[in-house]
Enzyme design. Structure first.
Site, mmCIF file in Angstrom:
data_model
loop_
_atom_site.group_PDB
_atom_site.id
_atom_site.type_symbol
_atom_site.label_atom_id
_atom_site.label_comp_id
_atom_site.label_asym_id
_atom_site.label_seq_id
_atom_site.Cartn_x
_atom_site.Cartn_y
_atom_site.Cartn_z
ATOM 1 N N TRP A 49 0.830 -1.314 0.043
ATOM 2 C CA TRP A 49 -0.522 0.134 0.000
ATOM 3 C C TRP A 49 0.817 0.899 -0.143
ATOM 4 C CZ3 TRP A 49 -3.465 1.794 4.417
ATOM 5 C CH2 TRP A 49 -4.516 2.906 4.072
ATOM 6 N N HIS A 99 12.411 -4.537 3.481
ATOM 7 C CA HIS A 99 11.824 -5.239 4.993
ATOM 8 C C HIS A 99 13.337 -5.464 6.307
ATOM 9 C CE1 HIS A 99 8.384 -6.005 4.215
ATOM 10 N NE2 HIS A 99 8.725 -6.987 3.229
ATOM 11 N N SER A 219 -6.414 2.600 -3.387
ATOM 12 C CA SER A 219 -7.345 2.480 -2.489
ATOM 13 C C SER A 219 -7.195 0.887 -2.382
ATOM 14 C CB SER A 219 -9.147 3.144 -3.268
ATOM 15 O OG SER A 219 -9.210 2.493 -3.772
ATOM 16 N N PHE A 220 -7.901 -0.117 -0.956
ATOM 17 C CA PHE A 220 -8.131 -1.205 -1.239
ATOM 18 C C PHE A 220 -8.057 -2.042 -1.949
ATOM 19 C CE2 PHE A 220 -9.643 -5.338 0.268
ATOM 20 C CZ PHE A 220 -9.030 -5.591 0.753
ATOM 21 N N PHE A 222 -9.283 -0.358 -5.248
ATOM 22 C CA PHE A 222 -8.215 -0.316 -6.375
ATOM 23 C C PHE A 222 -7.146 -1.925 -7.052
ATOM 24 C CE2 PHE A 222 -10.886 2.560 -8.652
ATOM 25 C CZ PHE A 222 -10.445 3.060 -9.576
ATOM 26 N N MET A 223 -6.509 -1.466 -5.549
ATOM 27 C CA MET A 223 -5.515 -2.626 -5.646
ATOM 28 C C MET A 223 -5.823 -3.739 -5.574
ATOM 29 S SD MET A 223 -2.549 -0.422 -2.593
ATOM 30 C CE MET A 223 -1.378 -1.862 -3.009
ATOM 31 N N ARG A 247 -6.204 -8.991 2.123
ATOM 32 C CA ARG A 247 -6.863 -10.045 2.463
ATOM 33 C C ARG A 247 -7.851 -9.217 2.767
ATOM 34 N NH1 ARG A 247 -7.677 -12.617 7.498
ATOM 35 N NH2 ARG A 247 -6.127 -11.554 8.228
ATOM 36 N N LYS A 248 -7.562 -8.671 4.151
ATOM 37 C CA LYS A 248 -8.491 -7.323 4.302
ATOM 38 C C LYS A 248 -8.651 -5.555 4.612
ATOM 39 C CE LYS A 248 -11.083 -10.852 7.667
ATOM 40 N NZ LYS A 248 -11.897 -10.124 9.466
ATOM 41 N N GLY A 249 -6.902 -5.456 4.928
ATOM 42 C CA GLY A 249 -6.769 -4.723 4.827
ATOM 43 C C GLY A 249 -7.409 -3.769 5.428
#
Length: 287
Positions: A49, A99, A219-220, A222-223, A247-249
């Site tokens: 994101w 990471h 946005s969740f 669109f992604m 999965r949920k965001g």
């Protein structure tokens, strides 16, 4: 957990796309440039994101890049063997991802003006998200239960090591002018203000309508529908049936999965490991 994944300097890494030689070269020899923008997170803390947002800010909301180039190519993970080569071949200004914990990060960063955006997330949510993610990935040993994964997580016996050490390391840099620390919770709670904060940090002035486009295309929904961002283009050898990146965001999903005993055990260790930090530093304490 069986020892079938690679280790480097006491940190476990995925079984694919990594080698101690590349990790050592990234840390000791890679030259970070002043113009670089680097997004850094502990796994399952809003990495993709954040990458989407940064790419869209740099394009002033134009979605062409995020809709035509896979996210691992437009903002490569520098510690991946393939990602490292991509970063070295990028034109300036470069944008890349990591990471890596602070002690394994490229040494040249610390004498550069490169900008790092570090995003933290409630470790309980990162744990639950990591459990569901790794249960469908063929990159490390799969946890059989949430309880088993929680034990690994609290021991730091998961890929990229201890959440606590990762976050403490990067938080030590939070007063540096070229490091911006954000939280996943703030991104969820007030996306626009957080995007504007990123713009200010990067020195990018967007018009209101351009900011609207950044919010729209990152946005969740669109992604989730964008194959360049949702990891559906990953080789099937890396995933199993039912895999999903987005999965949920949401914030606080851990409450749907932790038992009372698990929550108490986690809190005990959390309080010990994070003693000394003001609670207001972490947005999830208010959620």
């Amino acid at each position: 957990m069986s020892d079938n994944t690679p280790w480097f300097e006491g940190i476990r890494f995925p079984m694919v796309c990594f080698s101690p030689e590349i990790l050592r070269e990234v840390r000791d020899k890679f030259l970070v440039k002043d113009e670089d923008t680097i997004t850094v997170t502990y796994p399952k803390s809003g990495t993709n994101w954040l990458n989407e947002i940064v790419c869209l800010i740099l394009s002033k909301g134009d979605p062409k890049l995020v809709q035509s180039v896979p996210n691992w190519d437009r903002s490569p993970w520098i510690e991946f063997t393939g990602g490292y080569e991509l970063v070295k071949g990028q034109k300036d200004p470069r944008v890349y991802t990591s990471h890596l914990p602070l002690h394994l990060f490229p040494k040249s960063f610390f004498s550069s003006k490169a900008k790092v955006i570090y995003c933290i997330r409630n470790p309980r949510d990162a744990l639950v998200s990591g459990y569901f993610f790794l249960s469908k990935m063929n990159v490390t040993e799969k946890p059989e239960t949430l309880q088993q994964y929680m034990e690994w997580f609290l021991q730091g016996n998961v890929i990229y090591g201890s959440w606590f050490e990762h976050v403490r390391g990067w938080l030590s840099m939070r007063e540096m002018e070229n490091v911006l620390v954000l939280s996943y919770e703030d991104l969820i709670k007030d996306t626009r203000s957080t995007v504007e904060k990123i713009c200010q940090f990067l020195g990018k002035k967007l018009k209101p309508e351009e900011t609207d486009l950044v919010l729209k295309y990152s946005s969740f929904q669109f992604m989730k529908e964008n194959e360049m961002s949702n990891f559906t283009l990953l080789p099937h050898a890396y995933t199993t049936e039912g895999f999903t990146l987005l999965r949920k965001g949401t914030v606080g999903d851990w409450k749907n999965h932790f038992t009372v005993a698990q929550a108490e055990a986690f809190d005990k260790i959390y309080q010990e490991k994070m003693a000394g930090y003001p609670p207001k530093l972490f947005s999830w304490e208010e959620c």
